[in-house]
Design a protein around this motif. Structure first.
Motif, mmCIF file in Angstrom:
data_model
loop_
_atom_site.group_PDB
_atom_site.id
_atom_site.type_symbol
_atom_site.label_atom_id
_atom_site.label_comp_id
_atom_site.label_asym_id
_atom_site.label_seq_id
_atom_site.Cartn_x
_atom_site.Cartn_y
_atom_site.Cartn_z
ATOM 1 N N GLY A 116 -4.984 7.169 4.746
ATOM 2 C CA GLY A 116 -6.446 7.113 4.636
ATOM 3 C C GLY A 116 -6.897 6.223 3.488
ATOM 4 O O GLY A 116 -7.895 5.511 3.597
ATOM 5 N N ASN A 117 -6.163 6.267 2.371
ATOM 6 C CA ASN A 117 -6.483 5.396 1.231
ATOM 7 C C ASN A 117 -6.356 3.930 1.619
ATOM 8 O O ASN A 117 -7.152 3.097 1.204
ATOM 9 C CB ASN A 117 -5.557 5.680 0.053
ATOM 10 N N VAL A 118 -5.322 3.622 2.406
ATOM 11 C CA VAL A 118 -5.096 2.240 2.822
ATOM 12 C C VAL A 118 -6.227 1.778 3.731
ATOM 13 O O VAL A 118 -6.774 0.679 3.552
ATOM 14 C CB VAL A 118 -3.730 2.095 3.536
ATOM 15 N N LYS A 119 -6.604 2.615 4.701
ATOM 16 C CA LYS A 119 -7.697 2.239 5.616
ATOM 17 C C LYS A 119 -9.009 2.045 4.865
ATOM 18 O O LYS A 119 -9.709 1.055 5.074
ATOM 19 C CB LYS A 119 -7.881 3.293 6.713
ATOM 20 N N ALA A 120 -9.318 2.978 3.971
ATOM 21 C CA ALA A 120 -10.558 2.878 3.194
ATOM 22 C C ALA A 120 -10.539 1.646 2.295
ATOM 23 O O ALA A 120 -11.544 0.930 2.180
ATOM 24 C CB ALA A 120 -10.757 4.142 2.369
ATOM 25 N N GLY A 121 -9.401 1.383 1.667
ATOM 26 C CA GLY A 121 -9.282 0.218 0.785
ATOM 27 C C GLY A 121 -9.439 -1.087 1.537
ATOM 28 O O GLY A 121 -10.088 -2.019 1.053
ATOM 29 N N LYS A 122 -8.846 -1.173 2.724
ATOM 30 C CA LYS A 122 -8.980 -2.392 3.532
ATOM 31 C C LYS A 122 -10.428 -2.610 3.957
ATOM 32 O O LYS A 122 -10.939 -3.730 3.884
ATOM 33 C CB LYS A 122 -8.097 -2.311 4.781
ATOM 34 N N ILE A 123 -11.079 -1.546 4.373
ATOM 35 C CA ILE A 123 -12.487 -1.661 4.794
ATOM 36 C C ILE A 123 -13.354 -2.099 3.616
ATOM 37 O O ILE A 123 -14.184 -3.007 3.747
ATOM 38 C CB ILE A 123 -12.986 -0.326 5.390
ATOM 39 N N MET A 124 -13.146 -1.480 2.454
ATOM 40 C CA MET A 124 -13.920 -1.881 1.278
ATOM 41 C C MET A 124 -13.578 -3.300 0.846
ATOM 42 O O MET A 124 -14.445 -4.036 0.378
ATOM 43 C CB MET A 124 -13.710 -0.897 0.126
ATOM 44 N N GLY B 133 -0.778 2.449 -1.609
ATOM 45 C CA GLY B 133 -1.962 3.052 -0.994
ATOM 46 C C GLY B 133 -3.117 3.188 -1.975
ATOM 47 O O GLY B 133 -4.252 2.811 -1.681
ATOM 48 N N THR B 134 -2.825 3.707 -3.151
ATOM 49 C CA THR B 134 -3.859 3.866 -4.171
ATOM 50 C C THR B 134 -4.317 2.511 -4.701
ATOM 51 O O THR B 134 -5.505 2.297 -4.940
ATOM 52 C CB THR B 134 -3.338 4.741 -5.321
ATOM 53 N N LEU B 135 -3.374 1.575 -4.840
ATOM 54 C CA LEU B 135 -3.719 0.233 -5.321
ATOM 55 C C LEU B 135 -4.676 -0.473 -4.357
ATOM 56 O O LEU B 135 -5.630 -1.123 -4.787
ATOM 57 C CB LEU B 135 -2.448 -0.598 -5.519
ATOM 58 N N VAL B 136 -4.433 -0.323 -3.060
ATOM 59 C CA VAL B 136 -5.325 -0.927 -2.061
ATOM 60 C C VAL B 136 -6.722 -0.341 -2.197
ATOM 61 O O VAL B 136 -7.726 -1.066 -2.165
ATOM 62 C CB VAL B 136 -4.772 -0.721 -0.630
ATOM 63 N N LEU B 137 -6.800 0.974 -2.384
ATOM 64 C CA LEU B 137 -8.094 1.635 -2.546
ATOM 65 C C LEU B 137 -8.815 1.137 -3.795
ATOM 66 O O LEU B 137 -10.012 0.798 -3.745
ATOM 67 C CB LEU B 137 -7.902 3.149 -2.612
ATOM 68 N N VAL B 138 -8.109 1.035 -4.903
ATOM 69 C CA VAL B 138 -8.714 0.568 -6.160
ATOM 70 C C VAL B 138 -9.176 -0.889 -6.023
ATOM 71 O O VAL B 138 -10.279 -1.246 -6.448
ATOM 72 C CB VAL B 138 -7.726 0.729 -7.340
ATOM 73 N N MET B 139 -8.358 -1.730 -5.413
ATOM 74 C CA MET B 139 -8.738 -3.140 -5.223
ATOM 75 C C MET B 139 -9.962 -3.254 -4.320
ATOM 76 O O MET B 139 -10.829 -4.107 -4.525
ATOM 77 C CB MET B 139 -7.574 -3.943 -4.638
ATOM 78 N N GLY B 140 -10.042 -2.412 -3.300
ATOM 79 C CA GLY B 140 -11.212 -2.413 -2.427
ATOM 80 C C GLY B 140 -12.488 -2.049 -3.180
ATOM 81 O O GLY B 140 -13.527 -2.678 -3.022
ATOM 82 N N ILE B 141 -12.381 -1.027 -4.028
ATOM 83 C CA ILE B 141 -13.539 -0.624 -4.843
ATOM 84 C C ILE B 141 -13.928 -1.741 -5.799
ATOM 85 O O ILE B 141 -15.113 -2.076 -5.935
ATOM 86 C CB ILE B 141 -13.216 0.680 -5.607
ATOM 87 N N LEU C 125 -2.549 -6.511 0.773
ATOM 88 C CA LEU C 125 -1.710 -5.336 0.512
ATOM 89 C C LEU C 125 -1.940 -4.250 1.560
ATOM 90 O O LEU C 125 -1.006 -3.560 1.969
ATOM 91 C CB LEU C 125 -1.982 -4.781 -0.889
ATOM 92 N N GLY C 126 -3.188 -4.108 2.005
ATOM 93 C CA GLY C 126 -3.494 -3.130 3.046
ATOM 94 C C GLY C 126 -2.828 -3.480 4.365
ATOM 95 O O GLY C 126 -2.357 -2.598 5.089
#
Length: 110
Positions: A59-67, A9-17, A40-41
């Motif tokens: 929520g981290n996964v959703k945000a990361g995928k969107i980003m 979850g956190t990795l998806v968020l970081v990759m999105g950013i 990953l998301g």
């Protein structure tokens, strides 16, 4: 039963950013990070949908995928801009500021 953090979850968020930041570096890093975030998301979303009561942090996964999607789109735009600039002005003009100014003035009809 205690909920556990969703895997990656956190990795998806970081990759999105990183995909949004990476689009500024000629677009290529943004494409790579964005695609990784989307893949990953998608896997994390599938896992979450199978048993949502077992996981937290979706929520981290959703945000990361969107980003990640935004980063991929911006990166594609950046790549297309660079391809257009190279085809319009040439590689030499991109490396020489004065030559670039001359080419821009020619293009604008001045």
């Amino acid at each position: 039963m205690e909920k556990q953090q969703i895997p990656n979850g956190t990795l998806v968020l970081v990759m999105g950013i990183l995909s949004i930041i990476g689009c500024c570096c000629y677009g290529v890093p943004g494409l790579i990070f964005g695609i990784v975030a989307i893949i990953l998301g998608g896997k994390a979303t599938k896992l979450y949908m199978e048993a949502p009561e077992n996981y937290s942090g979706f929520g981290n996964v959703k945000a990361g995928k969107i980003m990640g999607i935004i980063g991929v789109v911006l990166s594609i735009i950046m790549v297309l801009i660079y391809v257009w600039m190279i085809s319009s002005f040439g590689w030499e003009a991109l490396q020489d500021q004065e030559l670039m100014q001359e080419k821009m003035q020619e293009m604008m009809g001045q």
